[in-house]
Design a protein around this motif. Structure first.
Motif, PDB file in Angstrom:
ATOM      1  N   LYS A  62       0.837  -1.212   0.000  1.00  0.00           N
ATOM      2  CA  LYS A  62       0.000   0.000   0.000  1.00  0.00           C
ATOM      3  C   LYS A  62       0.871   1.263   0.000  1.00  0.00           C
ATOM      4  N   ILE A  63       1.921   1.242   0.796  1.00  0.00           N
ATOM      5  CA  ILE A  63       2.835   2.396   0.850  1.00  0.00           C
ATOM      6  C   ILE A  63       3.479   2.616  -0.519  1.00  0.00           C
ATOM      7  N   LEU A  64       3.985   1.547  -1.129  1.00  0.00           N
ATOM      8  CA  LEU A  64       4.644   1.681  -2.435  1.00  0.00           C
ATOM      9  C   LEU A  64       3.683   2.169  -3.502  1.00  0.00           C
ATOM     10  N   LEU A  65       2.441   1.738  -3.425  1.00  0.00           N
ATOM     11  CA  LEU A  65       1.462   2.194  -4.406  1.00  0.00           C
ATOM     12  C   LEU A  65       1.258   3.701  -4.301  1.00  0.00           C
ATOM     13  N   VAL A  66       1.115   4.212  -3.085  1.00  0.00           N
ATOM     14  CA  VAL A  66       0.949   5.656  -2.900  1.00  0.00           C
ATOM     15  C   VAL A  66       2.200   6.395  -3.380  1.00  0.00           C
TER      16      VAL A  66
ATOM     17  N   GLU B 199       5.504  11.820  -6.013  1.00  0.00           N
ATOM     18  CA  GLU B 199       5.303  13.140  -5.423  1.00  0.00           C
ATOM     19  C   GLU B 199       5.989  13.269  -4.071  1.00  0.00           C
ATOM     20  N   GLY B 200       6.135  12.172  -3.347  1.00  0.00           N
ATOM     21  CA  GLY B 200       6.711  12.189  -2.016  1.00  0.00           C
ATOM     22  C   GLY B 200       5.663  12.553  -0.985  1.00  0.00           C
ATOM     23  N   TYR B 201       5.575  11.765   0.074  1.00  0.00           N
ATOM     24  CA  TYR B 201       4.574  11.993   1.122  1.00  0.00           C
ATOM     25  C   TYR B 201       5.219  11.854   2.487  1.00  0.00           C
ATOM     26  N   SER B 202       4.806  12.717   3.410  1.00  0.00           N
ATOM     27  CA  SER B 202       5.303  12.658   4.785  1.00  0.00           C
ATOM     28  C   SER B 202       4.587  11.532   5.521  1.00  0.00           C
ATOM     29  N   ASN B 203       5.120  11.192   6.675  1.00  0.00           N
ATOM     30  CA  ASN B 203       4.507  10.186   7.527  1.00  0.00           C
ATOM     31  C   ASN B 203       3.057  10.575   7.836  1.00  0.00           C
TER      32      ASN B 203
ATOM     33  N   GLN C  80       1.012  12.526   6.093  1.00  0.00           N
ATOM     34  CA  GLN C  80       0.175  12.404   4.898  1.00  0.00           C
ATOM     35  C   GLN C  80      -0.154  10.941   4.612  1.00  0.00           C
ATOM     36  N   LEU C  81       0.846  10.085   4.739  1.00  0.00           N
ATOM     37  CA  LEU C  81       0.626   8.655   4.496  1.00  0.00           C
ATOM     38  C   LEU C  81      -0.355   8.069   5.511  1.00  0.00           C
ATOM     39  N   THR C  82      -0.261   8.523   6.750  1.00  0.00           N
ATOM     40  CA  THR C  82      -1.188   8.057   7.786  1.00  0.00           C
ATOM     41  C   THR C  82      -2.620   8.365   7.378  1.00  0.00           C
ATOM     42  N   LYS C  83      -2.851   9.588   6.898  1.00  0.00           N
ATOM     43  CA  LYS C  83      -4.198   9.989   6.459  1.00  0.00           C
ATOM     44  C   LYS C  83      -4.634   9.207   5.219  1.00  0.00           C
ATOM     45  N   LEU C  84      -3.769   9.145   4.221  1.00  0.00           N
ATOM     46  CA  LEU C  84      -4.112   8.486   2.957  1.00  0.00           C
ATOM     47  C   LEU C  84      -4.418   7.003   3.124  1.00  0.00           C
TER      48      LEU C  84
ATOM     49  N   LEU D  94       0.745   0.100 -10.292  1.00  0.00           N
ATOM     50  CA  LEU D  94       2.195   0.312 -10.296  1.00  0.00           C
ATOM     51  C   LEU D  94       2.713   0.479 -11.721  1.00  0.00           C
ATOM     52  N   LEU D  95       2.282  -0.386 -12.618  1.00  0.00           N
ATOM     53  CA  LEU D  95       2.784  -0.336 -13.991  1.00  0.00           C
ATOM     54  C   LEU D  95       2.313   0.900 -14.752  1.00  0.00           C
ATOM     55  N   LYS D  96       1.263   1.544 -14.267  1.00  0.00           N
ATOM     56  CA  LYS D  96       0.787   2.788 -14.885  1.00  0.00           C
ATOM     57  C   LYS D  96       1.330   4.024 -14.169  1.00  0.00           C
ATOM     58  N   SER D  97       2.230   3.827 -13.220  1.00  0.00           N
ATOM     59  CA  SER D  97       2.687   4.922 -12.365  1.00  0.00           C
ATOM     60  C   SER D  97       3.849   5.715 -12.973  1.00  0.00           C
ATOM     61  N   LYS D  98       4.102   6.869 -12.372  1.00  0.00           N
ATOM     62  CA  LYS D  98       5.240   7.699 -12.763  1.00  0.00           C
ATOM     63  C   LYS D  98       6.559   6.984 -12.475  1.00  0.00           C
TER      64      LYS D  98
END
Length: 152
Positions: A10-14, A19-23, A25-29, A105-109
């Motif tokens: 889940k973390i890798l997908l986000v 874009e980079g996410y803080s701890n 932001q990831l907690t919320k997402l 993942l395969l469609k990701s940046k």
């Protein structure tokens, strides 16, 4: 190499949008408790899967800085390791039968950057190892052939 869990995926997908996410932001997402997320982030960071970016002004517009996590895109001299890591992620998603993760993942940046850096054929050579799995074969063909950078 790390044994991926559902939380790691889940973390890798986000993070795959680069874009980079803080701890925070990831907690919320991800709707997770900070302690569980911090443990998973620590494991990914310890194994070189992710890294901490440079501190930046908060994305929430508040007057504090945050440190974003991002997927580790390595230097060119480490390309063999980076492609091995990509292959490892694909292998694990096939083994764990995580088709929806694999498609995103395969469609990701992240994958687009790998294609730009190593060319399409390098990633295709990794993906074709799993073409005996009909579900993943369909996912690979739907996603990896779409990025604009393969047409340049």
């Amino acid at each position: 190499m790390i044994e991926f869990t559902e939380i790691h995926i889940k973390i890798l997908l986000v993070l795959s949008d680069m874009e980079g996410y803080s701890n925070k932001q990831l907690t919320k997402l991800l709707g997770m408790q900070k302690t569980n997320l911090s443990r998973a982030l620590g494991e990914l960071e310890e194994h070189g899967v992710i890294l901490r970016g440079e501190p930046r002004k908060s994305m929430e517009g508040k007057r504090y800085t945050e440190t974003p996590y991002c997927i580790n895109i390595m230097h060119p001299e480490e390309s063999r390791r980076e492609l091995k890591f990509f292959e490892f992620i694909i292998k694990k998603t096939v083994e764990m039968n995580k088709g929806s993760f694999c498609l995103k993942l395969l469609k990701s940046k992240y994958v687009n950057k790998l294609i730009e850096k190593y060319r399409f054929v390098s990633l295709f050579n990794i993906l074709k190892k799993y073409n005996d799995n009909d579900v993943f074969n369909r996912i690979f063909s739907q996603s990896i052939l779409q990025p604009a950078c393969i047409h340049n």
